[in-house]
Design an enzyme around this catalytic site. Structure first.
Site, PDB file in Angstrom:
ATOM      1  N   CYS A 105    -100.733  50.250 -11.869  1.00 23.05           N
ATOM      2  CA  CYS A 105    -100.838  49.048 -11.030  1.00 23.05           C
ATOM      3  C   CYS A 105    -101.908  49.166  -9.948  1.00 23.05           C
ATOM      4  O   CYS A 105    -102.640  48.215  -9.691  1.00 23.05           O
ATOM      5  CB  CYS A 105     -99.481  48.680 -10.432  1.00 23.05           C
ATOM      6  N   ASP A 307    -100.397  39.962  -8.487  1.00 25.50           N
ATOM      7  CA  ASP A 307     -99.493  41.017  -8.928  1.00 25.50           C
ATOM      8  C   ASP A 307     -99.909  41.518 -10.313  1.00 25.50           C
ATOM      9  O   ASP A 307     -99.957  40.739 -11.265  1.00 25.50           O
ATOM     10  CB  ASP A 307     -98.067  40.454  -8.970  1.00 25.50           C
ATOM     11  N   HIS A 309     -98.195  43.505 -12.205  1.00 20.07           N
ATOM     12  CA  HIS A 309     -97.029  43.971 -12.957  1.00 20.07           C
ATOM     13  C   HIS A 309     -96.585  43.005 -14.041  1.00 20.07           C
ATOM     14  O   HIS A 309     -95.446  42.533 -14.057  1.00 20.07           O
ATOM     15  CB  HIS A 309     -95.874  44.261 -11.995  1.00 20.07           C
TER      16      HIS A 309
END
EC number: 3.4.22.-
Length: 426
Positions: A105, A307, A309
């Protein structure tokens, strides 16, 4: 291991969409939610919809009035290149992982910050992206720099392997400072973009060192023609701007910081937010322990972020040489979190295409950052006498010595990913 929505099992349930969106829509099977319910408490920090307010929203140096410019704001955010976990790419190092789900990430966030710098360098901050519209060739070339292939200069493969030199095994989680160091090294092989990457040390930005680095003339034609290591050949397929002799090499400035001990110190909040207002802003890398986000702006005391993820399938170039970019832009409303929930280890990013941009940034820092008694970082004119002499970075030897290759993505579970954000030495 990171939160449940980072796990490859949940990634399959997500099928490339936002896990939060799936929860809200009620389409994630209850057994899946039950299995991971103890790992998704982080969602309490997310505030999905923008409130009805007269406040300004700041996104990478641009302001939007939320009440009257919401569509323009969302368009500005969706134009940013969005890099997420991917699966089914060629194994890193030949025998390593074929997915970065659960560990990549921060590398993806570093890619997003760098991609924003390249957009500003070639297309300008005001450039906007429209779905299914033909894009400039520079845009396509920027995107190709980040594809998940070993011959792309800023791929997950190159970043993971370069991280070995920073003491990070392949498949190990990076912190913001490590990603900054990796980008600095990889940029040395990228002659097309020809960036000077400066990573500050000890919370101090040295004007003299930056000007020395950015005014360094390009390599001679004879030296520039030397072939880099085989794995980086794609990054030098064209000499591009470096064939000239620019007076100023475009600057990517990264400032790693520790803004507290266990949580962010509130005294830094205003200064941190001021950085997103600067025209040179590339946002910030940070998040929570083992959960990295790319912060691009703020509304009040809430940070707006992209993000990484979400696990999507590897995308390669098509027969005509272009890349299908639909999965590289986040078309959902951006996520937000209260700034006081931010882990204190962060890295600020700024881009200065010309010397006047850097001079302007220095003036803004003097005015907005250095006015505080407890300063977020220092800006000094001269190289500190007690530091080693400054030498502009040179192209490193690229090896994978010490790398721990793993045979399959299942072995990722053997890695200890519970470490906190790295503590910067101060």
């Amino acid at each position: 291991m990171e939160s449940g929505f980072l796990n490859s099992a949940i990634a399959e349930e997500m099928q490339g969409l936002s896990f939060i969106g799936h929860i809200q829509a009620g389409i994630i099977p209850k057994p899946v939610l039950s299995k991971y319910e103890n790992q998704i408490t982080i969602f309490a920090d997310y505030l999905e919809e923008f409130p009805d307010t007269d406040e300004l929203v700041w996104i990478l140096g641009k302001q939007h009035l939320l009440k009257t410019e919401k569509s323009k704001l969302l368009s500005d955010i969706s134009a940013r290149l969005w890099f997420t976990y991917r699966r089914k790419f060629s194994p890193i190092g030949g025998t390593g992982p074929s997915s970065d789900a659960g560990w990549g990430c921060m590398l993806r966030c570093g890619q997003m910050m760098l991609a924003q710098a390249l957009i500003c360098r070639h297309l300008g901050r005001d450039w906007n992206w429209e779905r299914q519209k033909e894009q400039p060739k520079e845009y396509q070339r920027i995107l190709q720099c980040f594809l998940d292939r070993k011959d792309c200069c800023y791929s997950i493969h190159q970043m993971a392997q370069m991280g070995v030199g920073e003491g990070k095994s392949i498949g190990e989680w990076f912190g913001p400072n490590t990603v900054a160091q990796v980008l600095k090294k990889l940029a040395l092989f990228d002659e097309w973009n020809s960036l000077a990457v400066y990573v500050s040390m000890d919370n101090t930005v040295v004007i003299e060192d930056i000007k020395k680095m950015c005014h360094t003339l390009p390599l001679s034609a004879e030296t520039a023609a030397e072939s880099p290591p085989e794995s980086l050949n794609a990054s030098t397929q064209s000499k591009g701007p470096s064939a000239c002799s620019p007076a100023w090499k475009p600057l990517l400035l990264i400032v790693p910081l520790r803004l507290g001990i266990n949580q962010i110190n509130p005294v830094y909040v205003d200064a941190f937010k001021e950085c997103f207002k600067m025209p040179q802003s590339l946002g910030a890398l940070g998040g929570k322990p083992n959960n990295a986000y790319y912060f691009i702006g703020f509304l009040g005391d809430e940070l707006i972020f992209l993000d990484p993820h979400t696990t999507q399938t590897f995308v390669d170039t098509e027969e005509n040489g272009t890349v299908d970019d639909q999965t590289f832009h986040c078309l959902q409303p951006p996520q937000r979190m209260n700034i006081l929930n931010l882990d204190p280890s962060v890295a600020l990013g700024f881009f200065c295409k010309e010397e006047k941009d850097f001079d302007s940034w220095c003036s803004l820092v003097q005015k907005e950052i250095l006015k505080e008694n407890l300063r977020m970082f220092e800006l000094v004119q001269k190289h500190p006498s007690h530091w080693p002499p400054f030498v502009p970075p040179a192209k490193p030897e690229v090896t994978t010595t010490g790398a721990e290759f793993i045979d399959s993505t299942e072995q990722l579970e053997d890695f200890d990913l519970e470490e906190d954000f790295e503590i910067l030495s101060i």
